[in-house]
Scaffold this motif. Structure first.
Motif, PDB file in Angstrom:
ATOM      1  N   ALA A  17       0.708  -1.292  -0.136  1.00 54.40           N
ATOM      2  CA  ALA A  17       0.039  -0.116   0.176  1.00 54.40           C
ATOM      3  C   ALA A  17       1.006   1.427   0.000  1.00 54.40           C
ATOM      4  O   ALA A  17       0.653   2.210  -0.664  1.00 54.40           O
ATOM      5  N   LEU A  18       1.897   1.190   0.746  1.00 58.02           N
ATOM      6  CA  LEU A  18       2.846   2.320   0.795  1.00 58.02           C
ATOM      7  C   LEU A  18       3.533   2.465  -0.538  1.00 58.02           C
ATOM      8  O   LEU A  18       3.580   3.746  -1.023  1.00 58.02           O
ATOM      9  N   PHE A  19       3.832   1.279  -1.290  1.00 58.63           N
ATOM     10  CA  PHE A  19       4.451   1.613  -2.337  1.00 58.63           C
ATOM     11  C   PHE A  19       3.468   2.063  -3.521  1.00 58.63           C
ATOM     12  O   PHE A  19       3.997   2.928  -4.308  1.00 58.63           O
ATOM     13  N   VAL A  20       2.505   1.841  -3.492  1.00 54.05           N
ATOM     14  CA  VAL A  20       1.293   2.246  -4.344  1.00 54.05           C
ATOM     15  C   VAL A  20       1.050   3.656  -4.217  1.00 54.05           C
ATOM     16  O   VAL A  20       1.093   4.436  -5.071  1.00 54.05           O
ATOM     17  N   LEU A  22       3.019   5.689  -3.027  1.00 60.30           N
ATOM     18  CA  LEU A  22       4.195   6.491  -3.323  1.00 60.30           C
ATOM     19  C   LEU A  22       4.231   6.718  -4.851  1.00 60.30           C
ATOM     20  O   LEU A  22       4.635   7.885  -5.484  1.00 60.30           O
ATOM     21  N   ALA A  23       3.914   5.663  -5.403  1.00 56.52           N
ATOM     22  CA  ALA A  23       3.996   5.756  -7.061  1.00 56.52           C
ATOM     23  C   ALA A  23       3.056   6.615  -7.570  1.00 56.52           C
ATOM     24  O   ALA A  23       3.046   7.379  -8.401  1.00 56.52           O
ATOM     25  N   LEU A  24       1.860   6.893  -6.828  1.00 57.25           N
ATOM     26  CA  LEU A  24       0.769   7.469  -7.235  1.00 57.25           C
ATOM     27  C   LEU A  24       1.098   9.041  -7.177  1.00 57.25           C
ATOM     28  O   LEU A  24       1.058   9.832  -7.845  1.00 57.25           O
ATOM     29  N   ALA A  25       1.807   9.223  -5.783  1.00 57.43           N
ATOM     30  CA  ALA A  25       2.287  10.618  -5.594  1.00 57.43           C
ATOM     31  C   ALA A  25       3.266  11.190  -6.459  1.00 57.43           C
ATOM     32  O   ALA A  25       3.176  12.110  -7.025  1.00 57.43           O
ATOM     33  N   CYS A  26       4.357  10.060  -6.927  1.00 59.96           N
ATOM     34  CA  CYS A  26       5.204  10.651  -7.989  1.00 59.96           C
ATOM     35  C   CYS A  26       4.686  10.876  -9.368  1.00 59.96           C
ATOM     36  O   CYS A  26       4.973  11.852  -9.900  1.00 59.96           O
ATOM     37  N   SER A  27       3.698  10.132  -9.793  1.00 61.47           N
ATOM     38  CA  SER A  27       3.036  10.438 -11.128  1.00 61.47           C
ATOM     39  C   SER A  27       2.223  11.615 -10.948  1.00 61.47           C
ATOM     40  O   SER A  27       2.408  12.097 -12.111  1.00 61.47           O
ATOM     41  N   VAL A  28       1.542  11.987 -10.003  1.00 57.67           N
ATOM     42  CA  VAL A  28       0.919  13.293  -9.879  1.00 57.67           C
ATOM     43  C   VAL A  28       1.870  14.284 -10.181  1.00 57.67           C
ATOM     44  O   VAL A  28       1.449  15.337 -10.894  1.00 57.67           O
ATOM     45  N   HIS A  29       2.790  14.440  -9.208  1.00 57.37           N
ATOM     46  CA  HIS A  29       3.815  15.306  -9.082  1.00 57.37           C
ATOM     47  C   HIS A  29       4.530  15.237 -10.631  1.00 57.37           C
ATOM     48  O   HIS A  29       4.702  16.799 -10.980  1.00 57.37           O
ATOM     49  N   ALA A  30       4.706  14.451 -11.278  1.00 55.88           N
ATOM     50  CA  ALA A  30       5.342  14.409 -12.460  1.00 55.88           C
ATOM     51  C   ALA A  30       4.352  15.160 -13.781  1.00 55.88           C
ATOM     52  O   ALA A  30       5.184  15.779 -14.533  1.00 55.88           O
TER      53      ALA A  30
END
Length: 89
Positions: A17-20, A22-30
């Protein structure tokens, strides 16, 4: 002394859940859109460009500059022709 154990399924689920997350946060930020263009922003941008055009000769002469706090400040009034000193101030 008995050590507490955490079930591995619970730990694995939390890590996933943490990995998912973080991945979503990075995707939104990018994919963030930093280009904001409203009529008010366009008017401000135009006013700033016009003001900069007026100040450019004063920057070049060393009469005005950017202060440590980011504001434009008068540095040398003698570098400004007498007729323009009031406007520069």
């Amino acid at each position: 002394m008995k050590s507490a154990s955490i079930p591995s399924a619970s730990l694995t689920g939390r890590a996933a859940a943490l990995f998912v997350g973080l991945a979503l946060a990075c995707s939104v930020h990018a994919q963030g859109n930093l280009e904001i263009d409203t009529p008010a922003i366009s008017a401000l941008r135009k006013a700033m460009q016009q003001r900069h055009a007026q100040l450019a000769p004063l920057y070049a002469a060393g009469a005005v500059g950017i202060a440590a706090d980011g504001t434009v400040s008068l540095r040398d009034a003698a570098a400004v022709p007498l007729a323009q000193r009031a406007q520069a101030n």
